[in-house]
Structures are given as C-alpha cells and as structure tokens.
Design a protein around this motif. Structure first.
Motif, mmCIF file in Angstrom:
data_model
loop_
_atom_site.group_PDB
_atom_site.id
_atom_site.type_symbol
_atom_site.label_atom_id
_atom_site.label_comp_id
_atom_site.label_asym_id
_atom_site.label_seq_id
_atom_site.Cartn_x
_atom_site.Cartn_y
_atom_site.Cartn_z
ATOM 1 N N GLN A 135 14.584 5.826 2.742
ATOM 2 C CA GLN A 135 14.391 5.123 3.670
ATOM 3 C C GLN A 135 14.326 3.613 3.558
ATOM 4 O O GLN A 135 14.006 3.200 2.975
ATOM 5 N N VAL A 183 2.093 11.226 11.735
ATOM 6 C CA VAL A 183 0.967 11.785 10.677
ATOM 7 C C VAL A 183 -0.305 10.969 10.857
ATOM 8 O O VAL A 183 -0.367 10.791 11.541
ATOM 9 N N LEU A 214 2.002 14.066 4.768
ATOM 10 C CA LEU A 214 1.417 13.161 4.361
ATOM 11 C C LEU A 214 1.709 12.770 3.719
ATOM 12 O O LEU A 214 2.812 12.599 2.870
ATOM 13 N N ARG A 260 -0.958 10.210 1.654
ATOM 14 C CA ARG A 260 -1.796 9.900 0.045
ATOM 15 C C ARG A 260 -2.492 11.584 -0.504
ATOM 16 O O ARG A 260 -2.279 11.866 -1.547
ATOM 17 N N TRP A 280 -6.750 3.942 1.218
ATOM 18 C CA TRP A 280 -6.029 2.718 1.387
ATOM 19 C C TRP A 280 -5.082 3.253 -0.627
ATOM 20 O O TRP A 280 -4.181 4.313 -0.480
HETATM 21 C C1 LIG Z 1 0.557 3.000 -1.332
HETATM 22 C C2 LIG Z 1 1.355 3.378 -0.295
HETATM 23 C C3 LIG Z 1 2.683 2.888 0.084
HETATM 24 C C4 LIG Z 1 2.579 3.046 0.890
HETATM 25 N N1 LIG Z 1 4.506 2.654 1.458
HETATM 26 C C5 LIG Z 1 4.951 2.949 2.498
HETATM 27 C C6 LIG Z 1 6.216 2.704 3.052
HETATM 28 O O1 LIG Z 1 7.174 2.206 2.102
HETATM 29 N N2 LIG Z 1 6.875 2.501 4.229
HETATM 30 C C7 LIG Z 1 5.798 3.079 5.614
HETATM 31 O O2 LIG Z 1 6.847 3.269 6.599
HETATM 32 N N3 LIG Z 1 4.630 3.776 5.572
HETATM 33 C C8 LIG Z 1 4.590 3.260 3.688
HETATM 34 N N4 LIG Z 1 2.668 3.975 3.775
HETATM 35 C C9 LIG Z 1 2.089 4.793 5.136
HETATM 36 C C10 LIG Z 1 2.283 6.050 4.735
HETATM 37 O O3 LIG Z 1 3.469 6.579 5.005
HETATM 38 C C11 LIG Z 1 0.821 6.808 5.738
HETATM 39 O O4 LIG Z 1 1.220 6.743 6.672
HETATM 40 C C12 LIG Z 1 0.021 6.641 5.766
HETATM 41 O O5 LIG Z 1 -0.388 6.644 4.147
HETATM 42 C C13 LIG Z 1 -0.743 7.135 6.206
HETATM 43 O O6 LIG Z 1 -0.551 8.526 6.048
HETATM 44 P P1 LIG Z 1 -1.753 9.685 4.999
HETATM 45 O O7 LIG Z 1 -3.115 9.623 5.439
HETATM 46 O O8 LIG Z 1 -0.989 11.037 4.773
HETATM 47 O O9 LIG Z 1 -1.713 9.152 3.795
HETATM 48 C C14 LIG Z 1 2.747 4.333 2.337
HETATM 49 C C15 LIG Z 1 0.776 4.177 2.271
HETATM 50 C C16 LIG Z 1 0.392 3.489 0.900
HETATM 51 C C17 LIG Z 1 -1.011 4.732 1.000
#
Ligand SMILES: Cc1cc2nc3c(=O)[nH]c(=O)nc-3n(C[C@H](O)[C@H](O)[C@H](O)COP(=O)(O)O)c2cc1C
Length: 325
Positions: free
Chosen positions: A93, A262, A285, A287, A313
């Motif tokens: 990405q 997501v 997914l 986290r 978070w």
């Molecule tokens: C530590 C962390 C770093 C992330 N870095 C990015 C990133 O670099 N690019 C991006 O598009 N989303 C990033 N995200 C968002 C995740 O891709 C995802 O959309 C978000 O965590 C919600 O999905 P989840 O509930 O499955 O964690 C990040 C999320 C976390 C927690």
C-alpha cells in the motif's frame, strides 16, 4: 453456526492473480523498515496463518523513490516468494501523501502526482508484485482533497465533486496506462469522512464509479480517520461487529469491480454473512489479524474458541517508532 464456505472460496482478481480465500489482511502500518527481517517475518506469519491477500503499507519517508532501492527489491522479492509458499499474495500500500498538505501544495505539485505514481507502479511491477494499493483514505492527501470541510483550495482541485476527485482519477488512469492489465490496482478510500458537512456515502459511490471508469481493479472501503476525527477508522468495543458494513455495502451496489469491506470484523460468521449478502467480495481484518495471525485457520477448522481477541485502537502495535525516531 452456519457453514462457512464462501469465506474460504477462491477469488480471481485477474488471470494469474487468484486469491485462495476471501480474507484480506487490512493495511496496518508497522513502523518498521520494509527491508527488515522483522517486517518480513510479521507478514509471512500472517501468510502461514491462512490469509489470502496481505495489503502491506510500505514506509516512504523520503518519497516514492524509497521503493526503487535494491535493498527494497531484494527484500520484497523474498517476502513475495515466502508468502506464496503458503498460497498468499501480498501487495504494497503506497501512501498518496500527507493530508495536511492539501491546502499548501501548489497546483503544479499536485499535477505531477499521476506520473510519479505511474513510475512507482512500474517499479513495483518489475519487482514482482501482482498489484498495489493507493492509500487514498483517512488522513491521506487524496482523502483530504475529497473532503469539503478540509479542502479549501481555490483551483481546479476543488469546487465540484469531479474537481475534488480529479487527481485521484488521473492517477488511476496514469498507472493503468503505464502498467497494463497484468498489474492490478487497488484504491483505498473512506466512504465518509464523518465530519459535519463532509464527504458522504452518496459521493463515495460517484467517486467509486469515476475510479472504476478510470481503470481501477478493486476498491477498498474504509470510513473516517481524517485526522480531524483521528481513530474513527478503528471502531472500538463500543461499536458493533462489522459496523462499517452499511457503508461498504452501499458503495458495492454502485460498482461492477470487486470491493473490500473492513471494520471490526472478528468472527467467521459475520465475515461469511457479509459475503453471502453480497455486501463485499473480500473481507479485510486489521487488528484481529494483528492479535491472531492464525484466525483464518482457526475459523476454517472451527476452533474459534481458541482465537486471541483483538485489542482496540492502536494499542495493537508498539506506539514508539523504532525506525524513524
Ligand atoms: C496500528 C494501525 C495502523 C494502521 N495503518 C493503516 C495504514 O497504514 N493504512 C490504512 O489504510 N489503514 C491503516 N489502518 C486501518 C486498518 O487498515 C483498518 O481499516 C482498521 O484497523 C479497521 O479494521 P479492524 O477493525 O479490522 O482493525 C491502521 C490501523 C491500525 C490499528
């Protein structure tokens, strides 16, 4: 529990780029150098755990040319090969730029972006990646351009929705005309910025269609996280399972290209239900796969009680930046 079949069915992005299942590791920035062993082992473990597609944010503190170094090429080729041993594909990405620049970049600087991205895509294709994702969501430059409360420009990059999405479409067009159909382009966008008077689902549908017309191969939908509402892209435990599905489900209806959804997807049952109800083609997914790289195998083998629960978070990865501090 209903049978989980669709989640483990294959999905063809294009000839030669077929995913072994519908599970995507959402981009999670690791604060690690992309040519480091720890970066590689982190992703290879997610491949071993059964993820079909990994979208890995690659740090570019010095700009897109950071990806042109021989150390990145060598490390990336090893990473791709090791993931393929488990049947997993990995794509990088690439960040579209810092959102804070939205009102200070000159028109000329913005106009140069499509050519820079096209050159970068060509390099990534030469390395052996089957595709790449543009990070145009959250606090990125491309998302801030889309957002009326944030974009205050007085030139051709503001005014109408077409103008706010102009450079994003031009970038997709430039990349696709440079790399052709055997390199797949994914684009991540927030379907709403969650700001008063802001960018909303109806506009996201229109932008999705614009990107599709420009040649996009897959749209990856997130929500919020513009920096003015930091954290909304990572819904915490006060939110329901798969809480962004109304957003990505609505955008999906407007598109013909594949869509990734997501947002707090933690159970095999909800992932399966998203796919069966045609709200997305692939489920990402973040986290949850940080917490438990073996989530796909455990779901497939009906060992869900052994899944390590995800943390809310950003607590899921170390806050301190070990590489660039
Ligand atoms: C530590 C962390 C770093 C992330 N870095 C990015 C990133 O670099 N690019 C991006 O598009 N989303 C990033 N995200 C968002 C995740 O891709 C995802 O959309 C978000 O965590 C919600 O999905 P989840 O509930 O499955 O964690 C990040 C999320 C976390 C927690």
């Amino acid at each position: 529990m209903e049978t989980i079949e669709k989640l483990f069915s294959s999905f063809k992005i294009r000839e030669g780029f077929e995913l072994c299942n519908r599970i995507v590791f959402a981009p999670v920035y690791l604060n690690l150098k992309a040519d480091s062993n720890v970066f590689r082992s982190f992703y290879v473990e997610r491949a071993r755990g059964g993820t079909g597609l990994i979208i890995a944010p690659v740090p570019t503190p010095g700009g897109l040319t950071d990806l042109y170094t021989s150390s990145f090429r060598v490390a990336a080729q090893r990473l791709i090969a090791e993931c393929r041993e488990y049947g997993t594909w990995i794509i990088p990405q690439v960040f579209s730029g810092v959102g804070d620049w939205v009102n200070t970049m000159s028109k000329e600087e913005i106009a140069k972006l499509p050519a820079s991205f096209a050159q970068c895509a060509e390099k990534l294709k030469q390395i052996g990646f089957p595709g790449m994702e543009i990070h145009g969501a959250h606090h990125s430059l491309f998302m801030h351009l889309l957002s009326p409360p944030i974009n205050h420009r007085a030139d051709c990059y503001n005014g109408t929705l077409n103008a706010r999405a102009r450079i994003q479409s031009e970038t997709v067009k430039a990349i696709k005309s440079r790399v052709g159909s055997d390199f797949s382009l994914f684009y991540r966008m927030s379907a709403a910025d969650l700001l008063p008077g802001g960018f909303m689902i109806e506009e996201a549908k229109v932008v999705g269609v614009m990107l599709q017309t420009a040649g996009l191969d897959c749209l990856d939908i997130s929500v919020g996280g513009t920096g003015l509402n930091q954290g909304t892209e990572c819904p915490d435990h006060t939110h329901a399972e798969a809480c962004f599905s109304p957003y990505f489900g609505a955008v999906k209806k407007a598109l013909d290209i594949p869509l990734i959804g997501v947002g707090r997807i933690t159970s095999g049952e909800s992932a399966e239900s998203i796919l069966c109800r045609n709200k997305a083609d692939l489920v990402a997914l973040g986290r949850q796969l940080v917490a438990d790289p073996y989530w796909p195998l455990k779901v497939k083998e009906q060992r869900e009680c052994g899944i390590v629960p995800m943390a809310d978070w950003y607590k899921c990865v170390p806050r301190k930046n070990p590489v660039y501090n």
